[in-house]
Scaffold this active site. Structure first.
Site, mmCIF file in Angstrom:
data_model
loop_
_atom_site.group_PDB
_atom_site.id
_atom_site.type_symbol
_atom_site.label_atom_id
_atom_site.label_comp_id
_atom_site.label_asym_id
_atom_site.label_seq_id
_atom_site.Cartn_x
_atom_site.Cartn_y
_atom_site.Cartn_z
ATOM 1 N N GLY A 1 6.771 1.543 7.234
ATOM 2 C CA GLY A 1 6.789 2.902 7.764
ATOM 3 C C GLY A 1 5.501 3.271 8.463
ATOM 4 N N GLY A 2 4.750 2.255 8.911
ATOM 5 C CA GLY A 2 3.548 2.517 9.688
ATOM 6 C C GLY A 2 2.439 3.186 8.914
ATOM 7 N N SER B 1 6.631 -4.796 7.715
ATOM 8 C CA SER B 1 5.964 -3.911 8.663
ATOM 9 C C SER B 1 4.619 -3.455 8.106
ATOM 10 C CB SER B 1 6.873 -2.735 9.019
ATOM 11 O OG SER B 1 6.371 -2.039 10.157
#
Length: 543
Positions: free
Chosen positions: A136-137, A220
């Site tokens: 989710g960055g 991610s």
């Protein structure tokens, strides 16, 4: 008064029911007993187990404080026989997903873990542990959206821990003055993950886990976190294996480079005046909604600085160098590794490669950008969109496979992959970023503010899901994805610099459930050369 009496009556009935039902799954960790939720006949989920003190009040923007087990024990004894851990906890305060939405949902009191275990497991069983860090960055994400019940149901011989950690400004607010912890602490959200690993080391044995056999895994920003754990000064060994999926090769700016963002944020939240000490006092007293609006505004065009996101920084203490460079210098944990990416991913938008690279890597000079462009001539691609995807996707994400896999393979058993099945709900043949999440986690598609949508999966999709889970959990159990793979799955050959092979993970093209669509391939020489260049520019890219 009536509501209080009803609450006590409900609690008494709840505890009475537990006392009568001796088969309820519970775990006594020494300072509290937790009741789990039996989600399959062979699976128990213990949800929302705290691993640290709530980072509220004066603890906002500070390093993680270890759990006060005396406090938890006293609260548990006041409230009844056991602590109910059968429902998901509040997730951490969210930032915007970048889709024009406003963040702000969630709670600061979120430093919890969800633990998934086989039913009937006991202390002393010493099952290997998977510790999962969501993506989710570093801005958004809710572990509820990536459940592991079906992983345990398929393979009831591991323990899985999924961590909640502070996000966006709540986890990664930075100003140079944080070098003095009187004001605050760098990388608080990453320190949350470390504290959760320390809690696992101390207490996972109570759930039947082996604290010496922990594999960290993330996708991610979670993959980026795995990479950071491998190079960070954590002071003790907290894991013995690593799986890094689609590593978010985000720049790690210096605190000085983040200072303009701090000042914008403080001003937008109504705390822009006075000394840093006065600003921090104001920010610690500000409402979550005021801070959420400020962190969103920074990435929604209201801040003109180069570094507009709250993410990990090069603090010189916990994180002393850029990960790619530290891997090249052999300054990383030597543990078995799986690392890979999807076929067509990029984290950049638009159509102009130069602008996209500059936005993603703010410190890149025009001269270095021109060097990048020469590696991706348009006549080598089927379309301009494919050229853009590859030219941005490789330095953004894909080259993490080579940047970590090459150095790792010199010391430890290493496997790499290319995930090659699109998310079937995307309406596209492009195998985009996070495509594997849909397959591995019950057809999940992340929504706004901690939400998700689960889509039913077909028999062929479920068969592919089981293949992926088998590879992953075989690695968790043995450090090798092949030992407990499915019989129909091909042998996953190891990656070396002399033989840079990788598994192509894909669903059977005929949608059959009894054969695998996965196969081995060699890394293309052109990709290897381009990634070698990206790796050589780690200092300029700050990754």
């Amino acid at each position: 008064m009536l509501s209080v009496m009803l609450a006590w009556l409900s609690l008494a009935l709840f505890n009475g029911a537990l006392a009568r039902n001796s088969i309820c799954p519970t775990v006594d960790v020494g300072y509290a007993t937790y009741l789990g939720n039996q989600t399959y006949p062979n699976t128990v989920a213990y949800l929302g187990i705290p691993y640290a003190e709530p980072p509220v009040g004066d603890l906002r923007f500070r390093a993680t404080v270890p759990l006060n087990t005396t406090r938890v024990s006293e609260e548990a004894s006041l409230n009844g026989v056991v602590v109910n851990a059968t429902y998901y906890p509040d997730f951490c305060v969210q930032g915007t997903t970048g889709a024009g939405d406003a963040g702000g949902a969630g709670s600061e009191d979120c430093l919890k873990v969800n633990i998934y275990s086989p039913y009937g497991v006991e202390e002393g069983d010493n099952l290997p542990v998977l510790f999962y860090i969501h993506g989710g960055g570093y801005v958004y994400g809710n572990p509820r959206n990536w459940p592991f019940d079906n992983w345990i149901n398929q393979s009831p011989n591991v323990i899985i821990v999924s961590v909640y950690y502070r996000l966006d400004s709540f986890g990664f607010l930075t100003t140079p003055e944080f070098a003095d912890p009187t004001y605050g602490d760098f990388n608080a959200g990453f320190q949350d993950q470390i504290q959760a690993l320390k809690w696992v080391k101390s207490y996972i044995s109570k759930f039947g886990g082996d604290p010496t056999k922990v594999t960290i895994n993330g996708q991610s920003a979670g993959g980026s976190s795995v990479e950071l754990h491998m190079i960070a000064n954590e002071g003790e060994q907290l894991f013995s294996g690593a799986i890094a999926q689609s590593v978010f090769r985000s720049p790690l700016p210096t605190p000085e480079q983040q200072q303009p963002l701090f000042q914008f944020y403080a001003s937008y939240a109504g705390c822009g005046t006075g000394s840093v000490a006065e600003q921090m006092t104001c920010l610690r007293g500000a409402s979550i909604s005021a801070l959420a609006r400020a962190q969103d505004a920074a990435v929604q065009g209201k801040f003109s600085g180069l570094y507009n996101s709250f993410r990990p920084v090069l603090d010189g203490m916990l994180i002393t160098g850029h990960p790619t460079s530290m891997f090249e210098r052999d300054e990383f944990a030597h543990v078995p590794l799986i690392v890979g990416a999807t076929s067509n991913e990029t984290l950049s938008g638009g159509a102009n490669i130069s602008l996209a690279l500059k936005e993603y890597f703010p410190s890149l000079t025009d001269a270095v950008i021109q060097e990048f462009l020469r590696l991706y001539p348009a006549d080598e691609f089927d379309s301009l969109s494919q050229q853009f995807q590859v030219a941005t996707g490789e330095p953004d994400v894909i080259c993490g496979r080579q940047a970590m896999g090459g150095p790792s393979s010199l010391h430890s058993n290493t496997w790499t992959y290319r995930y090659n099945t699109p998310n079937p709900t995307s309406g596209s043949d492009v195998v985009a970023h996070a495509a594997e999440n849909w397959m591995m986690f019950d057809g999940t598609n992340t929504g706004l503010n901690g939400s998700t949508t689960f889509t039913p999966q077909t028999p062929a999709e479920l068969a592919f899901t089981s293949e992926l889970i088998a590879y992953w959990l075989s690695f968790v159990r043995t450090g090798n994805p092949n030992i407990y793979k499915l019989d129909r799955s091909p042998m996953w050959e190891q990656y070396t610099e002399l033989s840079p092979v990788r598994m192509v993970l894909m669903q059977d093209p005929q949608n059959l459930t009894i054969v695998s669509g996965s196969y081995m391939e060699s890394q293309p020489a052109t990709e290897a050369a381009r990634c070698a260049f990206a790796i050589s520019k780690a200092q300029a890219c700050q990754n």
